[in-house]
Design a protein around this motif. Structure first.
Motif, short mmCIF file in Angstrom:
data_model
loop_
_atom_site.label_atom_id
_atom_site.label_comp_id
_atom_site.label_asym_id
_atom_site.label_seq_id
_atom_site.Cartn_x
_atom_site.Cartn_y
_atom_site.Cartn_z
N ALA A 97 0.84 -1.21 0.00
CA ALA A 97 0.00 0.00 0.00
C ALA A 97 0.87 1.25 0.00
CB ALA A 97 -0.93 -0.01 1.21
N ASN A 98 1.95 1.22 0.79
CA ASN A 98 2.87 2.35 0.81
C ASN A 98 3.54 2.55 -0.54
OD1 ASN A 98 3.63 3.80 3.59
ND2 ASN A 98 2.96 1.73 4.05
N VAL A 99 3.95 1.46 -1.18
CA VAL A 99 4.60 1.54 -2.50
C VAL A 99 3.64 2.17 -3.51
CG1 VAL A 99 5.54 0.23 -4.42
CG2 VAL A 99 6.18 -0.38 -2.08
N THR A 100 2.38 1.76 -3.47
CA THR A 100 1.39 2.31 -4.39
C THR A 100 1.24 3.82 -4.19
OG1 THR A 100 0.15 0.23 -4.48
CG2 THR A 100 -1.03 2.24 -5.10
N CYS B 143 5.78 8.19 -10.48
CA CYS B 143 6.66 7.14 -11.01
C CYS B 143 5.83 5.96 -11.50
CB CYS B 143 7.64 6.67 -9.94
SG CYS B 143 8.81 7.93 -9.38
N THR B 144 6.37 5.24 -12.47
CA THR B 144 5.69 4.05 -12.98
C THR B 144 6.26 2.76 -12.40
OG1 THR B 144 7.16 3.91 -14.91
CG2 THR B 144 5.14 5.20 -15.16
N ASN B 145 7.45 2.82 -11.81
CA ASN B 145 8.04 1.62 -11.24
C ASN B 145 9.04 1.97 -10.15
OD1 ASN B 145 10.55 2.26 -12.51
ND2 ASN B 145 9.89 1.22 -14.37
N ARG B 146 9.59 0.93 -9.51
CA ARG B 146 10.48 1.12 -8.38
C ARG B 146 11.84 1.69 -8.79
NH1 ARG B 146 8.19 -2.97 -4.34
NH2 ARG B 146 10.20 -3.12 -3.28
N VAL B 147 12.27 1.43 -10.02
CA VAL B 147 13.54 1.98 -10.48
C VAL B 147 13.50 3.51 -10.45
CG1 VAL B 147 15.08 2.21 -12.46
CG2 VAL B 147 14.15 -0.02 -11.88
N GLN B 148 12.41 4.08 -10.91
CA GLN B 148 12.29 5.54 -10.91
C GLN B 148 12.31 6.09 -9.49
OE1 GLN B 148 8.69 5.79 -13.34
NE2 GLN B 148 9.87 6.80 -14.94
N VAL B 149 11.69 5.39 -8.55
CA VAL B 149 11.74 5.80 -7.15
C VAL B 149 13.18 5.77 -6.65
CG1 VAL B 149 11.04 5.22 -4.79
CG2 VAL B 149 9.39 5.02 -6.66
N ALA B 150 13.89 4.69 -6.98
CA ALA B 150 15.28 4.56 -6.54
C ALA B 150 16.14 5.69 -7.10
CB ALA B 150 15.85 3.21 -6.98
N ILE B 151 15.92 6.07 -8.34
CA ILE B 151 16.68 7.16 -8.95
C ILE B 151 16.44 8.46 -8.19
CG2 ILE B 151 16.89 8.63 -11.00
CD1 ILE B 151 16.38 6.12 -12.69
#
Length: 241
Positions: free
Chosen positions: A196-199, A207-215
């Motif tokens: 739920a937090n990730v969403t 962001c569309t995915n976790r990679v963009q969050v990591a960047i």
């Protein structure tokens, strides 16, 4: 995850396409449904064949992989995209990841690792080691105009400020490459709460995915100021132990 992972291979070198097709065809539960020699052809194939994963070369004649990746990942029902590159410090690689690519593979990646990466991408996971992302960002930052770097860092930090304290903890854990189960254990949360937090994080950060969050997290935390960049050029070791 789907029963059979439908893939498309995109590269302007027919020998690279042939090699990847042979590797993927030997994997259980993976089917190569099409090949393309440039980005425009790849987009047409995706629209017609609806694959689950696209392996996309960055540098191609005609429409390049950057443009094609951005178009595919901007779609709500777009496939996962794994970018193919000859070396992991390609400045265009970070642009592809910012555009929404799920990760990248070097063209000399062993076959078993390619198969594992395709399966992970089909399952919605990121194909990117945190150390590789940090190295890539550090490399690109040294090549970019420092005013641009500072401007982007300010925007990135402002975006992260929209997160709650708990969401920021989850975002940092994402940047460290942790799975939802690992995050749940380290932050004393249920896996459902992590999801739920990730969403919410993806929605708040656009962001569309976790990679963009990591960047975003790495840029906000690790991008040097102009003074720090000057010190780095004077002392490449940075005074680090």
């Amino acid at each position: 995850m789907v029963d059979v992972i439908r893939t498309v291979v995109v590269d302007d070198d027919p020998f690279v396409r042939m090699g990847l097709t042979m590797v993927l065809g030997a994997g259980d539960g993976i089917e190569v449904v099409g090949e393309a020699s440039d980005g425009a052809e790849a987009i047409e194939l995706v629209e017609r064949l609806r694959p689950d994963v696209v392996l996309m070369d960055i540098r191609m004649n005609g429409m390049d992989g950057l443009t094609a990746t951005a178009q595919l990942r901007s779609r709500a029902d777009g496939p996962a995209v794994i970018v193919l590159t000859a070396f992991d410090t390609d400045k265009h690689l970070l642009r592809a990841l910012r555009a929404g690519a799920n990760g990248f593979l070097l063209k000399d990646t062993p076959p078993d690792d390619i198969l594992a990466s395709v399966r992970r991408a089909a399952g919605g996971e990121s194909i990117l080691a945190p150390a590789a992302l940090t190295r890539l960002i550090d490399h690109v930052v040294r090549l970019e105009d420092q005013e641009l770097v500072e401007s982007r860092a300010v925007q990135t930090r402002a975006a992260l400020d929209r997160l709650t304290a708990r969401e920021r903890e989850v975002a940092v854990a994402i940047s460290e490459g942790r799975s939802n189960m690992d995050i749940a254990a380290s932050l004393y949360m249920s896996v459902a709460t992590v999801k739920a937090n990730v969403t919410r994080i993806l929605a708040k950060l656009g962001c569309t995915n976790r990679v963009q969050v990591a960047i975003l997290v790495h840029e906000a935390r690790d991008v040097p100021s102009s003074a720090a960049a000057d010190r780095h050029r004077a002392d490449p070791g940075g005074g680090r132990a």
